[in-house]
Design an enzyme around this catalytic site. Structure first.
Site, short mmCIF file in Angstrom:
data_model
loop_
_atom_site.label_atom_id
_atom_site.label_comp_id
_atom_site.label_asym_id
_atom_site.label_seq_id
_atom_site.Cartn_x
_atom_site.Cartn_y
_atom_site.Cartn_z
N ALA A 1 0.84 -1.20 0.00
CA ALA A 1 0.00 0.00 0.00
C ALA A 1 0.87 1.24 0.00
O ALA A 1 1.99 1.23 0.53
CB ALA A 1 -0.90 0.02 1.23
N ASP A 2 0.34 2.27 -0.61
CA ASP A 2 1.00 3.58 -0.57
C ASP A 2 0.35 4.47 0.47
O ASP A 2 0.99 5.37 1.02
CB ASP A 2 0.98 4.23 -1.95
CG ASP A 2 1.95 3.51 -2.85
OD1 ASP A 2 1.57 2.48 -3.44
OD2 ASP A 2 3.12 3.93 -2.90
N ARG A 3 -0.94 4.26 0.69
CA ARG A 3 -1.64 5.01 1.74
C ARG A 3 -2.92 4.24 2.07
O ARG A 3 -3.69 3.90 1.18
CB ARG A 3 -1.99 6.41 1.24
CG ARG A 3 -2.47 7.36 2.31
CD ARG A 3 -2.83 8.72 1.71
NE ARG A 3 -1.72 9.48 1.17
CZ ARG A 3 -1.28 10.64 1.62
NH1 ARG A 3 -1.85 11.20 2.67
NH2 ARG A 3 -0.28 11.27 1.03
#
Ligand code: MRU
EC number: 5.3.1.23
Length: 384
Positions: free
Chosen positions: A254-256
């Site tokens: 995940a990036d965010r």
């Protein structure tokens, strides 16, 4: 030997140039925040945790040079303003991954807190920054190992309910040693399954348009001798429908992660989550707590980076190795000239499609309201 995307010894920062992988393993030196910003922007280093670490360390080496050359102000306030300005600049390199903004905010707080002490000096503010940077690097590695252990246990517990002790899994993009300080998040879970002799086969997607899967994840899997098969992104549905492939779980990074669990990750993640739901396959997001952004309520608030059209209209490959060992890359246009292009680097997977978020503190499942609640992960945290 495990792969290392980032080499840092307190004075020097080297990163493996991911634009040249898997053709050439070449480390490039980063001397300053400006170098760090450019390397992140050009995707010589990528992956949410790795870009945060390289940003922080790029400033660390710049600060060390200033200190050694005695060009540093003795005023703690001046040094703190300098660091703050550089941190704000580094955050502008890529917008979607929260780890970078989160790290910049924490380091700003560390230096401000230190500068507020009566006996603080310019050099002592730097010392506080250097120590925090070392801690960040060490914590990322141990967090990834914990993510791997928690994730593999969760997957195997679920598989056992169906009488399986060996699982096949699918992953997307690159979330391994190259995307972190080492071991990886989703790929760390795969490494952990493999170390427990519980992995049948890992499938990895090519991950168009940047091919992080074909170039980087495949490279890591081959490097670690993990049984693995590469597929194009468009083959995932056929794979999940194939009883011979027998995929138990899809694990992504995940990036965010927003406060409700909506997750920004590499473009194509959302499609895989929809497929997983249809096929009754578990869909898991593996990420350290630094990727959970409790200030962002839902995925609708996340800024999605759009990248140049050329990443979609062309493909790159090595032309030849020169005597100097540096690699010449050839770019070939594959799309019809004149066509408009949309190239979002990430998409948002709604929380409803996610079965669990694997963190270094354990696996979080959805509450009875259908959303994730992460607050307990941060309770009593000395570092959150
Ligand atoms: O554009 P990239 O290569 O930086 O995108 C990387 C991803 O989307 C990863 O899945 C994510 O950053 C997690 S890396 C541990």
């Amino acid at each position: 030997m495990s792969l290392q995307a980032i080499r840092y010894d307190g004075k020097q920062l080297l990163i493996i140039d991911q634009l040249q992988l898997p053709y050439l393993e070449e480390y490039v030196a980063i001397h300053s925040a400006k170098d760090g910003w450019q390397a992140i922007k050009d995707m010589r280093v990528r992956g949410a945790p790795a870009i945060a670490i390289v940003a922080i360390l790029s400033l660390a080496v710049e600060l060390r040079t200033l200190l050694d050359s005695e060009k540093l102000s003795t005023s703690s306030q001046e040094v703190t303003s300098f660091i703050t300005e550089r941190l704000h600049y580094l955050v502008t390199s890529r917008p979607t991954a929260v780890n970078l903004a989160d790290a910049a905010r924490k380091f700003e707080a560390v230096v401000n807190e230190h500068a507020a002490k009566v006996d603080s000096t310019g050099p002592s503010v730097l010392e506080a920054y250097f120590q925090e940077a070392e801690r960040m690097l060490a914590n990322d590695l141990s967090d990834n190992q914990s993510i791997g252990a928690h994730g593999s246990k969760w997957i195997l517990d679920q598989a056992l309910l169906q009488g399986k002790t060996i699982v096949n899994v699918l992953t997307h993009c690159n979330t391994g040693s190259l995307a972190t300080s080492g071991y990886g998040t989703a790929l760390g879970v795969i490494r952990s399954l493999h170390s427990k002799n519980a992995l049948g086969r890992a499938y990895c997607t090519e991950t168009r348009p940047y091919n992080q899967g074909a170039r980087l994840t495949a490279f890591e899997l081959v490097h670690d001798k993990i049984p693995a098969t590469l597929i194009t992104d468009s083959m995932a549905s056929a794979l999940l429908a194939d009883p011979k492939a027998n995929v138990s779980a899809i694990i992504v990074g995940a990036d965010r992660v927003a406060a409700n669990g909506d997750t920004a990750n590499k473009i194509g993640t959302y499609a895989l989550a929809v497929l997983a739901k249809y096929h009754g396959v578990k869909f898991l997001v593996a990420a350290p707590r630094t990727t959970i952004d409790r200030a962002t309520k839902t995925g609708a608030e996340i800024i999605i980076e759009e990248r140049p059209a050329s990443e979609v209209t062309t493909i790159k490959g090595p032309l030849q190795k020169s005597a100097a060992r540096s690699l010449q890359m050839e770019t070939i246009r594959v799309a019809a000239p004149g066509i408009d292009v949309w190239n979002p680097a990430f998409d948002i997977t709604p929380a409803v499609l996610i079965d669990g978020v694997i963190t270094e503190k354990g696996v979080v499942e959805k509450g009875s309201d259908g959303f994730f609640h992460f607050d307990s992960l941060f309770e009593g945290a000395s570092r959150s």
